[in-house]
Design a protein around this motif. Structure first.
Motif, PDB file in Angstrom:
ATOM      1  N   MET A   1      47.345   4.418   2.822  1.00 37.68           N
ATOM      2  CA  MET A   1      47.671   5.403   3.950  1.00 37.68           C
ATOM      3  C   MET A   1      47.431   5.053   5.200  1.00 37.68           C
ATOM      4  SD  MET A   1      48.591   9.317   2.480  1.00 37.68           S
ATOM      5  CE  MET A   1      46.962   9.544   2.428  1.00 37.68           C
ATOM      6  N   LEU A   2      45.817   4.729   5.106  1.00 42.41           N
ATOM      7  CA  LEU A   2      44.845   4.303   6.113  1.00 42.41           C
ATOM      8  C   LEU A   2      45.592   3.147   6.882  1.00 42.41           C
ATOM      9  CD1 LEU A   2      41.497   5.484   5.014  1.00 42.41           C
ATOM     10  CD2 LEU A   2      42.882   6.648   6.920  1.00 42.41           C
ATOM     11  N   ALA A   3      45.610   2.249   5.946  1.00 43.13           N
ATOM     12  CA  ALA A   3      46.143   0.815   6.554  1.00 43.13           C
ATOM     13  C   ALA A   3      47.765   0.910   6.953  1.00 43.13           C
ATOM     14  CB  ALA A   3      46.113  -0.151   5.231  1.00 43.13           C
ATOM     15  N   ASP A   4      48.546   1.726   6.570  1.00 46.58           N
ATOM     16  CA  ASP A   4      49.904   1.859   6.982  1.00 46.58           C
ATOM     17  C   ASP A   4      50.143   3.399   7.245  1.00 46.58           C
ATOM     18  OD1 ASP A   4      52.319   0.972   7.421  1.00 46.58           O
ATOM     19  OD2 ASP A   4      52.991   0.553   5.354  1.00 46.58           O
ATOM     20  N   ASP A   5      49.749   3.900   8.276  1.00 48.64           N
ATOM     21  CA  ASP A   5      49.392   5.441   8.482  1.00 48.64           C
ATOM     22  C   ASP A   5      50.996   5.894   8.771  1.00 48.64           C
ATOM     23  OD1 ASP A   5      48.484   5.847  11.694  1.00 48.64           O
ATOM     24  OD2 ASP A   5      49.781   4.261  10.838  1.00 48.64           O
ATOM     25  N   HIS A   6      52.127   5.161   9.270  1.00 45.75           N
ATOM     26  CA  HIS A   6      53.367   5.759   9.323  1.00 45.75           C
ATOM     27  C   HIS A   6      53.948   6.130   7.785  1.00 45.75           C
ATOM     28  CE1 HIS A   6      54.645   1.419   8.409  1.00 45.75           C
ATOM     29  NE2 HIS A   6      55.770   2.041   8.019  1.00 45.75           N
ATOM     30  N   ARG A   7      53.399   5.589   6.800  1.00 41.43           N
ATOM     31  CA  ARG A   7      53.981   5.814   5.524  1.00 41.43           C
ATOM     32  C   ARG A   7      53.546   7.182   4.962  1.00 41.43           C
ATOM     33  NH1 ARG A   7      53.548   1.119   1.248  1.00 41.43           N
ATOM     34  NH2 ARG A   7      51.982   2.514   0.989  1.00 41.43           N
ATOM     35  N   ALA A   8      52.430   7.644   5.547  1.00 35.81           N
ATOM     36  CA  ALA A   8      51.565   8.793   5.266  1.00 35.81           C
ATOM     37  C   ALA A   8      52.707  10.130   4.907  1.00 35.81           C
ATOM     38  CB  ALA A   8      50.404   9.323   5.868  1.00 35.81           C
ATOM     39  N   ARG A   9      53.531  10.143   5.849  1.00 35.11           N
ATOM     40  CA  ARG A   9      54.359  11.154   5.711  1.00 35.11           C
ATOM     41  C   ARG A   9      55.319  10.910   4.390  1.00 35.11           C
ATOM     42  NH1 ARG A   9      54.067   9.679  11.126  1.00 35.11           N
ATOM     43  NH2 ARG A   9      55.635   8.190  10.782  1.00 35.11           N
ATOM     44  N   ASP A  10      55.498   9.884   3.925  1.00 33.49           N
ATOM     45  CA  ASP A  10      56.488   9.838   2.754  1.00 33.49           C
ATOM     46  C   ASP A  10      55.800   9.971   1.356  1.00 33.49           C
ATOM     47  OD1 ASP A  10      58.196   9.140   4.586  1.00 33.49           O
ATOM     48  OD2 ASP A  10      57.840   6.999   4.435  1.00 33.49           O
TER      49      ASP A  10
ATOM     50  N   ALA B   1      34.181   6.370   1.537  1.00 33.04           N
ATOM     51  CA  ALA B   1      34.633   5.653   2.787  1.00 33.04           C
ATOM     52  C   ALA B   1      36.013   5.956   3.054  1.00 33.04           C
ATOM     53  CB  ALA B   1      34.485   4.362   2.248  1.00 33.04           C
ATOM     54  N   ALA B   2      36.889   6.058   2.168  1.00 36.11           N
ATOM     55  CA  ALA B   2      38.308   6.645   2.715  1.00 36.11           C
ATOM     56  C   ALA B   2      38.111   8.096   3.357  1.00 36.11           C
ATOM     57  CB  ALA B   2      39.016   6.678   1.293  1.00 36.11           C
ATOM     58  N   ALA B   3      37.308   8.928   2.809  1.00 36.19           N
ATOM     59  CA  ALA B   3      37.243  10.242   3.425  1.00 36.19           C
ATOM     60  C   ALA B   3      36.762  10.058   4.812  1.00 36.19           C
ATOM     61  CB  ALA B   3      36.419  11.102   2.461  1.00 36.19           C
TER      62      ALA B   3
ATOM     63  N   LEU C   1      37.763  10.202  10.736  1.00 34.58           N
ATOM     64  CA  LEU C   1      37.751   9.473  11.952  1.00 34.58           C
ATOM     65  C   LEU C   1      39.084   9.101  12.440  1.00 34.58           C
ATOM     66  CD1 LEU C   1      35.101   6.532  11.251  1.00 34.58           C
ATOM     67  CD2 LEU C   1      34.880   8.460  12.767  1.00 34.58           C
ATOM     68  N   ALA C   2      40.087   8.781  11.580  1.00 31.67           N
ATOM     69  CA  ALA C   2      41.593   8.726  12.035  1.00 31.67           C
ATOM     70  C   ALA C   2      42.036   9.988  12.417  1.00 31.67           C
ATOM     71  CB  ALA C   2      42.518   8.459  10.931  1.00 31.67           C
ATOM     72  N   MET C   3      41.812  11.215  12.149  1.00 28.93           N
ATOM     73  CA  MET C   3      42.297  12.652  12.423  1.00 28.93           C
ATOM     74  C   MET C   3      41.631  12.785  13.823  1.00 28.93           C
ATOM     75  SD  MET C   3      42.549  14.946   9.061  1.00 28.93           S
ATOM     76  CE  MET C   3      40.943  14.839   8.690  1.00 28.93           C
ATOM     77  N   THR C   4      40.196  12.662  13.977  1.00 24.87           N
ATOM     78  CA  THR C   4      39.514  12.788  15.301  1.00 24.87           C
ATOM     79  C   THR C   4      40.331  11.831  16.399  1.00 24.87           C
ATOM     80  OG1 THR C   4      37.734  13.283  14.147  1.00 24.87           O
ATOM     81  CG2 THR C   4      37.616  12.678  16.394  1.00 24.87           C
TER      82      THR C   4
END
Length: 106
Positions: free
Chosen positions: A26-35, A68-70, A75-78
């Motif tokens: 999800m972090l690498a390809d964040d547009h897929r996070a919604r799916d 690390a993912a957390a 950081l991504a949310m910030t």
């Protein structure tokens, strides 16, 4: 019995590792996070006993990846919040939403 115990823990770690792999993806390809569906919290399966010592390095590596993912998610949310705040400051051509003052005392 020892083989079944080890196999049970191997399966449990496989499931845990799959969860962290999904977060990393999800972090690498964040547009897929919604799916992607929301992942349930993980806990060891009942009745398999303590982790075999030879699987400890793998469990520790998965834990390190989870941490690390957390951190990357935080950081991504910030960054996302900062970007949203910046975008809210950009005027879109509509009437200004902030008050305008005019000094007429001349």
């Amino acid at each position: 019995m020892a083989r079944e115990w080890r196999d049970a823990w191997t399966a449990a770690l496989d499931a845990l590792e799959a969860d962290v792999t999904r977060v990393e993806a999800m972090l690498a390809d964040d547009h897929r996070a919604r799916d992607l569906p929301v992942v349930d919290p993980w806990s060891p399966p009942a009745g398999i006993g303590p982790l075999p010592l030879d699987l400890r390095p793998r469990a520790d590596e998965i834990l390190s990846r989870q941490l690390a993912a957390a951190q990357a998610l935080a950081l991504a949310m910030t960054a996302n919040r900062r970007q949203l705040e910046m975008m809210s400051r950009i005027e879109s051509g509509e009437a200004p939403r902030r008050p305008a003052y005019l000094d007429c005392a001349i």
